[in-house]
Design a protein around this motif. Structure first.
Motif, PDB file in Angstrom:
ATOM      1  N   TRP A   1       6.911   7.375  15.776  1.00 17.12           N
ATOM      2  CA  TRP A   1       6.217   6.180  15.594  1.00 17.12           C
ATOM      3  C   TRP A   1       6.392   4.999  16.576  1.00 17.12           C
ATOM      4  N   GLN A   2       5.624   4.557  17.303  1.00 16.62           N
ATOM      5  CA  GLN A   2       5.869   3.458  18.257  1.00 16.62           C
ATOM      6  C   GLN A   2       5.885   2.215  17.785  1.00 16.62           C
ATOM      7  N   ASP A   3       4.844   1.751  17.056  1.00 20.36           N
ATOM      8  CA  ASP A   3       4.343   0.578  16.502  1.00 20.36           C
ATOM      9  C   ASP A   3       4.609   0.394  15.097  1.00 20.36           C
ATOM     10  N   ARG A   4       5.710   0.116  14.389  1.00 19.78           N
ATOM     11  CA  ARG A   4       5.992   0.202  13.315  1.00 19.78           C
ATOM     12  C   ARG A   4       5.282  -0.679  12.320  1.00 19.78           C
ATOM     13  N   SER A   5       4.384  -1.815  12.956  1.00 27.89           N
ATOM     14  CA  SER A   5       3.731  -2.830  12.262  1.00 27.89           C
ATOM     15  C   SER A   5       2.542  -2.427  12.068  1.00 27.89           C
ATOM     16  N   SER A   6       2.056  -1.463  12.816  1.00 29.29           N
ATOM     17  CA  SER A   6       0.571  -0.924  12.643  1.00 29.29           C
ATOM     18  C   SER A   6       0.038  -0.700  11.296  1.00 29.29           C
TER      19      SER A   6
ATOM     20  N   VAL B   1      -0.433  23.634  -0.923  1.00 28.09           N
ATOM     21  CA  VAL B   1      -0.748  22.204  -0.829  1.00 28.09           C
ATOM     22  C   VAL B   1      -2.318  22.020  -0.455  1.00 28.09           C
ATOM     23  N   THR B   2      -2.749  20.774  -0.982  1.00 24.83           N
ATOM     24  CA  THR B   2      -4.025  20.382  -0.549  1.00 24.83           C
ATOM     25  C   THR B   2      -3.717  18.933  -0.059  1.00 24.83           C
ATOM     26  N   ALA B   3      -4.868  18.205   0.367  1.00 24.73           N
ATOM     27  CA  ALA B   3      -4.807  16.526   0.662  1.00 24.73           C
ATOM     28  C   ALA B   3      -3.981  15.981  -0.397  1.00 24.73           C
ATOM     29  N   ARG B   4      -4.290  16.204  -1.821  1.00 25.76           N
ATOM     30  CA  ARG B   4      -3.921  15.437  -2.994  1.00 25.76           C
ATOM     31  C   ARG B   4      -2.631  15.510  -3.084  1.00 25.76           C
ATOM     32  N   ASP B   5      -1.947  16.600  -2.176  1.00 24.43           N
ATOM     33  CA  ASP B   5      -0.471  16.734  -2.507  1.00 24.43           C
ATOM     34  C   ASP B   5       0.351  16.331  -1.600  1.00 24.43           C
ATOM     35  N   ILE B   6       0.035  15.575  -0.525  1.00 23.70           N
ATOM     36  CA  ILE B   6       0.677  15.091   0.463  1.00 23.70           C
ATOM     37  C   ILE B   6       0.865  13.453   0.595  1.00 23.70           C
ATOM     38  N   ARG B   7       1.921  13.100   0.822  1.00 23.92           N
ATOM     39  CA  ARG B   7       2.109  11.834   1.112  1.00 23.92           C
ATOM     40  C   ARG B   7       2.500  11.576   2.560  1.00 23.92           C
ATOM     41  N   VAL B   8       2.144  10.693   3.143  1.00 27.64           N
ATOM     42  CA  VAL B   8       2.421  10.353   4.866  1.00 27.64           C
ATOM     43  C   VAL B   8       3.262   9.399   4.710  1.00 27.64           C
ATOM     44  N   GLU B   9       4.502   9.439   5.763  1.00 24.09           N
ATOM     45  CA  GLU B   9       5.402   8.413   5.987  1.00 24.09           C
ATOM     46  C   GLU B   9       5.450   8.139   7.364  1.00 24.09           C
ATOM     47  N   VAL B  10       5.954   7.200   7.764  1.00 16.99           N
ATOM     48  CA  VAL B  10       6.162   6.903   9.282  1.00 16.99           C
ATOM     49  C   VAL B  10       7.267   7.857   9.774  1.00 16.99           C
TER      50      VAL B  10
ATOM     51  N   LEU C   1      -2.005   1.670  10.633  1.00 24.61           N
ATOM     52  CA  LEU C   1      -2.754   2.956  10.699  1.00 24.61           C
ATOM     53  C   LEU C   1      -2.523   3.884   9.485  1.00 24.61           C
ATOM     54  N   ILE C   2      -1.353   3.837   8.680  1.00 28.09           N
ATOM     55  CA  ILE C   2      -1.073   4.515   7.673  1.00 28.09           C
ATOM     56  C   ILE C   2      -1.189   3.665   6.655  1.00 28.09           C
ATOM     57  N   PRO C   3      -2.309   3.911   5.754  1.00 26.03           N
ATOM     58  CA  PRO C   3      -2.499   3.038   4.646  1.00 26.03           C
ATOM     59  C   PRO C   3      -1.669   3.673   3.189  1.00 26.03           C
ATOM     60  N   GLU C   4      -1.466   2.536   2.379  1.00 27.79           N
ATOM     61  CA  GLU C   4      -0.464   2.961   1.461  1.00 27.79           C
ATOM     62  C   GLU C   4      -0.999   3.637   0.146  1.00 27.79           C
ATOM     63  N   LYS C   5      -2.443   3.876   0.136  1.00 29.60           N
ATOM     64  CA  LYS C   5      -2.987   4.711  -0.959  1.00 29.60           C
ATOM     65  C   LYS C   5      -3.077   6.048  -0.529  1.00 29.60           C
ATOM     66  N   ASP C   6      -3.417   6.769  -1.324  1.00 28.50           N
ATOM     67  CA  ASP C   6      -3.638   8.136  -1.510  1.00 28.50           C
ATOM     68  C   ASP C   6      -5.097   8.256  -0.649  1.00 28.50           C
ATOM     69  N   CYS C   7      -5.412   9.609   0.015  1.00 34.98           N
ATOM     70  CA  CYS C   7      -6.535   9.632   0.740  1.00 34.98           C
ATOM     71  C   CYS C   7      -7.687  10.103  -0.206  1.00 34.98           C
TER      72      CYS C   7
END
Length: 163
Positions: free
Chosen positions: A149-154, A136-145, A156-162
């Motif tokens: 995670w303490q503050d679910r309204s933050s 896997v590389t950075a392009r193969d990963i999706r990040v989810e909360v 910090l995690i953008p919805e687009k790919d890196c």
């Protein structure tokens, strides 16, 4: 975000950096992985001041990355050994070495190479999926909360790919 508050951030990277996130700590760990264990040897190899070395070693011991064990009784002298928590940093150090070999080496190439003891071949670290085994590389990963995670309204995690 203040440097002294990294360990309180809702981010595993920030928390990890609060322990190992300075250049001296990483080269100390590099030498520990190379089998250098004694204070005087680390000081000599790194050219680091005694105060800075003692400070970094103390922090690594306090966080359970290294432990001290006596190698001499009169006077008592101790050496530093990697704990299981410290050994778990090996992939991190290998990834940084690999990045340095690829992007920072001069025309002579990598200063050291790593040989896999089992097959005897030169090796490079590879990140693979823990489920399917595929690289896997950075392009193969999706990040989810996650559950930590303490503050679910933050934001910090953008919805687009890196990339």
């Amino acid at each position: 975000m203040k440097w002294d508050d990294l360990d309180k951030q809702p981010c595993s990277l920030a928390r990890a950096l609060s322990v190992v996130g300075d250049r001296w700590t990483l080269v100390i760990l590099r030498d520990c992985f190379l089998g250098v264990r004694r204070f005087d040897d680390l000081e000599k190899r790194l050219g680091i001041t005694r105060h800075v070395l003692a400070d970094r070693l103390k922090k690594l011991v306090e966080h359970g990355v290294l432990y001290k064990t006596p190698y001499q009784q009169k006077p008592v002298r101790e050496e530093y050994r990697l704990t299981e928590k410290g050994l778990a940093l090996h992939p991190v150090v290998m990834a940084l070495v690999h990045w340095g070999d690829q992007h920072m080496a001069d025309e002579r190439g990598a200063p050291i190479v790593h040989v896999h003891k089992q097959c005897g071949q030169f090796m490079q670290p590879v990140t693979v999926c823990s489920c399917c085994g595929e690289p896997v590389t950075a392009r193969d990963i999706r990040v989810e909360v996650g559950s930590g995670w303490q503050d679910r309204s933050s934001e910090l995690i953008p919805e687009k790919d890196c990339c």
